[in-house]
Design an enzyme around this catalytic site. Structure first.
Site, mmCIF file in Angstrom:
data_model
loop_
_atom_site.group_PDB
_atom_site.id
_atom_site.type_symbol
_atom_site.label_atom_id
_atom_site.label_comp_id
_atom_site.label_asym_id
_atom_site.label_seq_id
_atom_site.Cartn_x
_atom_site.Cartn_y
_atom_site.Cartn_z
ATOM 1 N N ASP A 1 0.829 -1.198 0.000
ATOM 2 C CA ASP A 1 0.000 0.000 0.000
ATOM 3 C C ASP A 1 0.872 1.260 0.000
ATOM 4 O O ASP A 1 0.504 2.296 -0.554
ATOM 5 C CB ASP A 1 -0.906 0.037 1.245
ATOM 6 C CG ASP A 1 -1.972 -1.053 1.200
ATOM 7 O OD1 ASP A 1 -2.162 -1.662 0.137
ATOM 8 O OD2 ASP A 1 -2.616 -1.292 2.238
ATOM 9 N N GLU B 1 -13.180 1.540 4.727
ATOM 10 C CA GLU B 1 -13.469 1.886 3.333
ATOM 11 C C GLU B 1 -14.975 1.781 3.051
ATOM 12 O O GLU B 1 -15.638 0.882 3.558
ATOM 13 C CB GLU B 1 -12.700 0.945 2.411
ATOM 14 C CG GLU B 1 -11.202 1.108 2.557
ATOM 15 C CD GLU B 1 -10.395 0.044 1.852
ATOM 16 O OE1 GLU B 1 -9.363 0.397 1.257
ATOM 17 O OE2 GLU B 1 -10.781 -1.128 1.887
ATOM 18 N N TYR C 1 -11.021 -6.090 -4.071
ATOM 19 C CA TYR C 1 -11.827 -4.870 -4.162
ATOM 20 C C TYR C 1 -12.679 -4.885 -5.435
ATOM 21 O O TYR C 1 -12.261 -5.421 -6.467
ATOM 22 C CB TYR C 1 -10.892 -3.644 -4.202
ATOM 23 C CG TYR C 1 -10.238 -3.301 -2.883
ATOM 24 C CD1 TYR C 1 -10.047 -4.251 -1.893
ATOM 25 C CD2 TYR C 1 -9.802 -2.009 -2.636
ATOM 26 C CE1 TYR C 1 -9.448 -3.915 -0.677
ATOM 27 C CE2 TYR C 1 -9.194 -1.660 -1.424
ATOM 28 C CZ TYR C 1 -9.017 -2.625 -0.457
ATOM 29 O OH TYR C 1 -8.428 -2.284 0.730
ATOM 30 N N GLU D 1 -10.651 -6.908 -8.511
ATOM 31 C CA GLU D 1 -9.355 -7.569 -8.416
ATOM 32 C C GLU D 1 -9.575 -9.076 -8.515
ATOM 33 O O GLU D 1 -10.401 -9.621 -7.784
ATOM 34 C CB GLU D 1 -8.677 -7.226 -7.088
ATOM 35 C CG GLU D 1 -8.382 -5.736 -6.951
ATOM 36 C CD GLU D 1 -7.886 -5.328 -5.569
ATOM 37 O OE1 GLU D 1 -7.225 -4.285 -5.475
ATOM 38 O OE2 GLU D 1 -8.164 -6.043 -4.583
#
Ligand SMILES: *[C@@H]1O[C@H](CO)[C@@H](O)[C@H](O)[C@H]1NC(C)=O
Ligand SMILES: *[C@@H]1O[C@H](CO)[C@@H](O)[C@H](O)[C@H]1NC(C)=O
Length: 388
Positions: free
Chosen positions: A77, A240, A345, A367
């Site tokens: 990340d 998120e 995701y 993904e």
């Protein structure tokens, strides 16, 4: 005489009408994977190690824009990245996506950019991408919320603008997913971009603009507990998120439940004031939406709420499309498995010109891999009414 013939035509007219309605009745949703294409494959192109964090948006002119983080050196990340983009002008047909362009390059920053949210201002025909620099304060400070915009359907992009000048320098990572422009009151026309904080300072936070992205201010904050402190397993840590506007003008935010507080499932919270507040009274846990703690997709299209995630309590596998005819209060028993294997995701969009063709499809970006969900980013065109 005239009245009589009109009356005679009435049954025919009515049956025609009901046929038209029937053709797209939400009750007849039988989704079929119509076409799928890998937009990005990790480790293939010279400068990029891993593609992650896919975003997908419609544009005001009816194109599709796909974005991802192109992580230059590793799959972490952290690290330096590009924002990669591809564009489709014919509703996502396989061979005709534009080649990848890198619309942002963060240089050689150790704690580089993170995506992000894409939001369309339909009133002015703008596409805006909001991202963050130095989110983790790793060998850098402060964190900056950044924005770029396109006035020509994604062909070219403005210089980045630093929204932290207006918002302050709190670590805020938008999305990942899309932001919304309110179509209904309250606050019709407002841009609403929701995201999350760092693990310690986590929560769902929304930033708002009432002038098409010129000026931004801080809206709702649903903070983690304990806030700004190290978390333990099962602490309350909203993360998120994907906001969706319902036709009553409220905003439903579907949220990653980072520490599995209360369940291994999604949290849902709702704003009734255009993103200014997310009252805790409105928060609930959607036990049907089991989730391994991940960024998920949601979309309202023609009164049906769609949802995608890897539907598994432990692992990022089993990417599944669900749909609700009750604004997410219940989910239809049927669900569609998009990919059984590793999947992470996801994000959903659709085109909305009113044409019959646009009513038939939704588009999912996710993904996808065989051994790891970091292997590719895939675009799936899904026909909603294949059963007819
Ligand atoms: C963005 O603005 C903030 C607040 O003025 C500032 O501290 C920060 O350094 C700026 N970031 C960038 C990348 O210019
Ligand atoms: C995949 O998702 C469906 C729908 O939630 C569920 O019934 C099934 O058990 C899941 N399979 C796996 C392997 O997680």
């Amino acid at each position: 005489m005239e009245t009589g013939s009109r009356l005679a035509a009435l049954p025919l007219l009515l049956s025609l009408l009901s046929l038209c309605v029937c053709a797209f009745s939400p009750k007849q949703i039988v989704p079929l994977l119509y076409e799928e294409q890998l937009l990005w494959v990790s480790g293939f192109e010279g400068e990029v190690n891993t593609y992650r964090i896919p975003l997908l948006s419609f544009t005001p002119k009816g194109s599709l824009l796909a974005f991802s983080e192109a992580r230059k050196m590793s799959d972490h990340d952290l690290g330096q990245k590009f924002i990669a983009m591809r564009r489709s002008t014919d509703k996502g047909k396989g061979a005709t996506w534009s080649p990848t362009s890198f619309i942002i390059d963060d240089g050689a920053q150790i704690d580089g950019l993170n995506l992000g949210s894409v939001v369309v201002d339909e009133e002015l025909g703008l596409v805006i991408v909001v991202y963050v620099l130095c989110f983790n304060h790793y060998h850098c400070s402060p964190s900056s919320t950044m924005m770029v915009e396109s006035v020509d359907d994604g062909l070219s992009w403005s210089q980045p603008r630093n929204l932290s000048v207006q918002l302050g320098v709190k670590s805020f990572c938008p999305g990942p997913g899309f932001g919304i422009q309110k179509r209904y009151n309250p606050a019709k026309g407002r841009l609403v971009v929701c995201g999350h904080g760092t693990l310690e300072g986590n929560g769902v936070f929304c930033i708002l603009s009432d002038d098409h992205g010129q000026n931004w201010y801080n809206g709702a904050a649903l903070k983690s507990i304990p806030y700004n402190q190290k978390k333990r397993a099962q602490d309350f840590s909203p993360d998120e998120c994907q906001p969706v506007e319902l036709t009553d003008g409220s905003i439903v935010v579907n949220v990653r439940n980072q520490n599995n507080y209360h369940c291994r499932c999604r949290m849902v919270v709702r704003s009734f004031d255009g993103g200014l507040t997310l009252p805790i009274d409105s928060l609930f846990f959607d036990y049907e939406l089991v989730d391994p703690a991940v960024a998920a997709g949601a979309l309202l299209k023609d009164d049906v709420l769609y949802f995608t995630n890897p539907s598994n309590e432990q692992h990022r596998v089993n990417l599944t499309l669900r749909w609700s005819l009750t604004d997410g209060n219940s989910w239809e028993k049927k669900a569609m498995q998009i990919w059984a294997g590793p999947s992470g995701y996801s994000s959903i969009t659709s085109l909305d010109s009113g044409s019959a063709d646009d009513k038939r499809y939704i588009f999912v970006i996710y993904e996808k891999g065989y051994k790891s969900y970091e292997e590719t980013i895939s675009f799936a065109k899904i026909h909603l009414f294949s059963g007819r």
